[in-house]
Scaffold this active site. Structure first.
Site, PDB file in Angstrom:
ATOM      1  CB  CYS A   1     -48.034 -22.624  29.431  1.00 31.75           C
ATOM      2  SG  CYS A   1     -48.964 -23.339  28.057  1.00 31.75           S
TER       3      CYS A   1
ATOM      4  CB  CYS B   1     -51.997 -30.220  26.481  1.00 33.56           C
ATOM      5  SG  CYS B   1     -50.964 -28.647  25.901  1.00 33.56           S
TER       6      CYS B   1
ATOM      7  CB  CYS C   1     -52.937 -25.582  32.248  1.00 31.59           C
ATOM      8  SG  CYS C   1     -52.452 -27.239  32.033  1.00 31.59           S
TER       9      CYS C   1
ATOM     10  CD  GLN D   1     -45.621 -19.533   9.984  1.00 31.92           C
ATOM     11  OE1 GLN D   1     -45.630 -19.388  11.263  1.00 31.92           O
ATOM     12  NE2 GLN D   1     -44.820 -19.147   9.133  1.00 31.92           N
TER      13      GLN D   1
ATOM     14  CB  CYS E   1     -40.009 -16.931  14.767  1.00 33.11           C
ATOM     15  SG  CYS E   1     -38.428 -17.658  14.068  1.00 33.11           S
TER      16      CYS E   1
HETATM   17  C1  LIG Z   1     -39.432 -19.659   9.579  1.00 32.96           C
HETATM   18  S1  LIG Z   1     -39.430 -20.979   8.177  1.00 32.96           S
HETATM   19  C2  LIG Z   1     -40.619 -20.140   7.136  1.00 32.96           C
HETATM   20  C3  LIG Z   1     -41.329 -21.095   6.015  1.00 32.96           C
HETATM   21  C4  LIG Z   1     -42.215 -20.581   5.206  1.00 32.96           C
HETATM   22  N1  LIG Z   1     -42.226 -19.106   5.040  1.00 32.96           N
HETATM   23  C5  LIG Z   1     -43.775 -20.575   6.105  1.00 32.96           C
HETATM   24  O1  LIG Z   1     -44.211 -19.685   6.705  1.00 32.96           O
HETATM   25  O2  LIG Z   1     -44.180 -21.842   6.187  1.00 32.96           O
HETATM   26  C6  LIG Z   1     -37.975 -20.778   7.438  1.00 32.96           C
HETATM   27  C7  LIG Z   1     -37.593 -21.495   6.273  1.00 32.96           C
HETATM   28  O3  LIG Z   1     -36.281 -21.021   5.974  1.00 32.96           O
HETATM   29  C8  LIG Z   1     -35.610 -22.338   5.479  1.00 32.96           C
HETATM   30  N2  LIG Z   1     -34.216 -21.974   5.405  1.00 32.96           N
HETATM   31  C9  LIG Z   1     -33.359 -22.321   6.521  1.00 32.96           C
HETATM   32  N3  LIG Z   1     -32.253 -22.040   6.079  1.00 32.96           N
HETATM   33  C10 LIG Z   1     -32.213 -21.532   4.933  1.00 32.96           C
HETATM   34  C11 LIG Z   1     -31.049 -21.183   4.086  1.00 32.96           C
HETATM   35  N4  LIG Z   1     -29.805 -20.992   4.618  1.00 32.96           N
HETATM   36  N5  LIG Z   1     -31.593 -20.963   2.943  1.00 32.96           N
HETATM   37  C12 LIG Z   1     -32.844 -21.089   2.343  1.00 32.96           C
HETATM   38  N6  LIG Z   1     -33.849 -21.428   3.085  1.00 32.96           N
HETATM   39  C13 LIG Z   1     -33.543 -21.812   4.357  1.00 32.96           C
HETATM   40  C14 LIG Z   1     -36.187 -23.472   6.117  1.00 32.96           C
HETATM   41  O4  LIG Z   1     -36.344 -24.837   5.620  1.00 32.96           O
HETATM   42  C15 LIG Z   1     -37.931 -23.031   6.571  1.00 32.96           C
HETATM   43  O5  LIG Z   1     -38.693 -23.418   5.407  1.00 32.96           O
END
Ligand SMILES: C[S@@+](CC[C@H](N)C(=O)[O-])C[C@H]1O[C@@H](n2cnc3c(N)ncnc32)[C@H](O)[C@@H]1O
Length: 403
Positions: A66, A140, A57, A240, A361
């Site tokens: 990146c 990008c 890039c 995602q 993550c």
């Molecule tokens: C990494 S994302 C994963 C969402 C889903 N599994 C996906 O793959 O699309 C983490 C999720 O945890 C929720 N979250 C964050 N803190 C939380 C809590 N204290 N209790 C319940 N859910 C929570 C967020 O709103 C978010 O949707």
């Protein structure tokens, strides 16, 4: 100064003895340059690593997006797997690693760009390597072409709605209905601004646009497909980063839970895992954001042929599912935010759930929570690293635990 790079740090910078941080350098490389405050900002590469490639890039030097574009895909995949292996080893855990799945260029379907007004107009781009700089990124290589196509409109929006000193956060998401835009940090939404923004959203063909949480345009449902279901997530909701990354995560989770008939999906978001898994199992989806669950539920009700999906809004940090609630499930999927899910991991550890599919993550909190689960007698069967944040130091991981 001449230095040899010993390892990569968690932000993708090379690290030499000192420590001296050297961006754009790889382990084993000999580099030369000026060192200021523990950093060699512009290294000359004297001896390149076999893992080095020419960054694809033109914005790479200035742009902070990146950090690892100077490394081959194979090098980055090995490094990301090593990051997870090292985090697990620090918790005295080891596992079989499955081959890393890396998303292609131009596949990011969601990104947050920054928008700034200037004397002459507006800039839309990313923060640069040096944190006070700002880089425009036409063409990008990360972003899906549908997102690149709306950059001129994002500039217009920035001119209209950014204050003189402030900066807009422009979260663009590709959806089946068109681009879904959520803006924050803008001027107050007065009538004239509202009308001008609504007009821009119409001309640009956006599915939806929101301004600091206020709806400005709702032209078509901003649909995402999760298995057989079509879901319209709330504005700015988690998704995602790439379709391919999501497919790899879902495939790994499906494999982990196998023939489980009753599954709890914890931190379920809008149903990325719950809805595809509902093809074969009954699902209870638990998540903190009620609006995400409402979207999941509506998607499930519209879909055909899925098993029952129930939802529960619950703060899983404060009120994790307890062993007597967990005992009715054959498998649990858990996908917490970066902070991990220490409290829920403790309750899972004390439950009799036969299989846990853990998605994360953040390798450090993943390893910490894995230790809690493993210490209670679970076996860590395998680990799958998914690289959907191509060329960046972010790492995504799925693991299977079983009793
Ligand atoms: C990494 S994302 C994963 C969402 C889903 N599994 C996906 O793959 O699309 C983490 C999720 O945890 C929720 N979250 C964050 N803190 C939380 C809590 N204290 N209790 C319940 N859910 C929570 C967020 O709103 C978010 O949707």
């Amino acid at each position: 100064m001449r230095l040899t790079i010993e390892r990569l740090g968690h932000l993708g910078d090379g690290i030499a003895e000192g420590p001296v941080f050297v961006p754009m350098a790889l382990p084993g490389e000999v580099v030369e340059g000026e060192v200021e405050a523990g950093r060699m900002a512009s290294p000359k590469i004297v001896t390149p690593s076999p893992g080095r490639v020419k960054p694809a890039c033109p914005h790479y030097r200035a742009c902070g997006g990146c950090a690892l574009m100077h490394a081959s895909d194979a090098f980055v995949a090995d490094w990301k797997a090593d990051v997870v292996r090292t985090a697990l080893a620090a918790q005295r855990l080891e596992a079989e690693f499955r081959p890393v799945v890396t998303s292609a260029a131009h596949s990011r379907r969601r990104a947050t760009l920054a928008g700034r007004r200037t004397k002459k107009g507006a800039l839309v781009g990313f923060h640069g390597r040096a944190s006070d700089t700002f880089v425009e990124v036409p063409g990008c290589l990360l972003l899906h072409p549908d997102l690149i196509a709306v950059m001129p409109v994002l500039s217009e929006i920035t001119m209209l709605g950014a204050s003189r000193k402030g900066e807009l956060a422009l979260t663009v998401t590709r959806s089946d209905g068109g681009v879904d835009l959520a803006v924050s940090g803008g001027k107050p939404l007065e009538q004239s601004l509202f009308s001008a923004l609504a007009d821009l959203a119409r001309r640009a063909g956006f599915a939806r646009m929101s301004w600091d949480g206020e709806p400005v345009a709702n032209r078509r449902p901003p649909v995402q497909r999760f298995g057989a279901a079509s879901v319209s997530p709330p504005a700015g909701a988690f998704l995602q980063a790439t379709e391919e990354g999501e497919a790899a995560l879902v495939a790994a989770v499906r494999d982990a839970v196998g023939n489980a008939r009753r599954i709890a999906d914890l931190f379920s978001g809008c149903g990325t895992f719950a809805l595809p898994l509902a093809e074969n199992a009954e699902i209870h989806a638990v998540e903190g954001e009620a609006a995400m669950l409402a979207a999941l539920d509506a998607g499930w009700r519209r879909a055909e042929g899925l098993h029952r999906v129930t939802t529960e809004a619950r703060d899983l940090f404060r009120r994790p599912l307890m062993p007597d609630e967990l005992k009715r499930y054959d498998a649990v999927v858990i996908d917490p935010p970066r902070a991990g899910a220490e409290a829920q991991a403790r309750e899972l550890a004390g439950s009799g759930v036969p299989v846990i599919a853990a998605v994360s993550c953040n390798p450090v909190t993943f390893a910490r929570d894995s230790r809690i689960i493993a210490a209670a007698g679970y076996r860590l069967d395998w680990v799958q690293v998914v690289d959907q944040f191509r060329w960046s130091p972010h790492v995504e991981v799925v693991a299977r635990f079983s009793r």
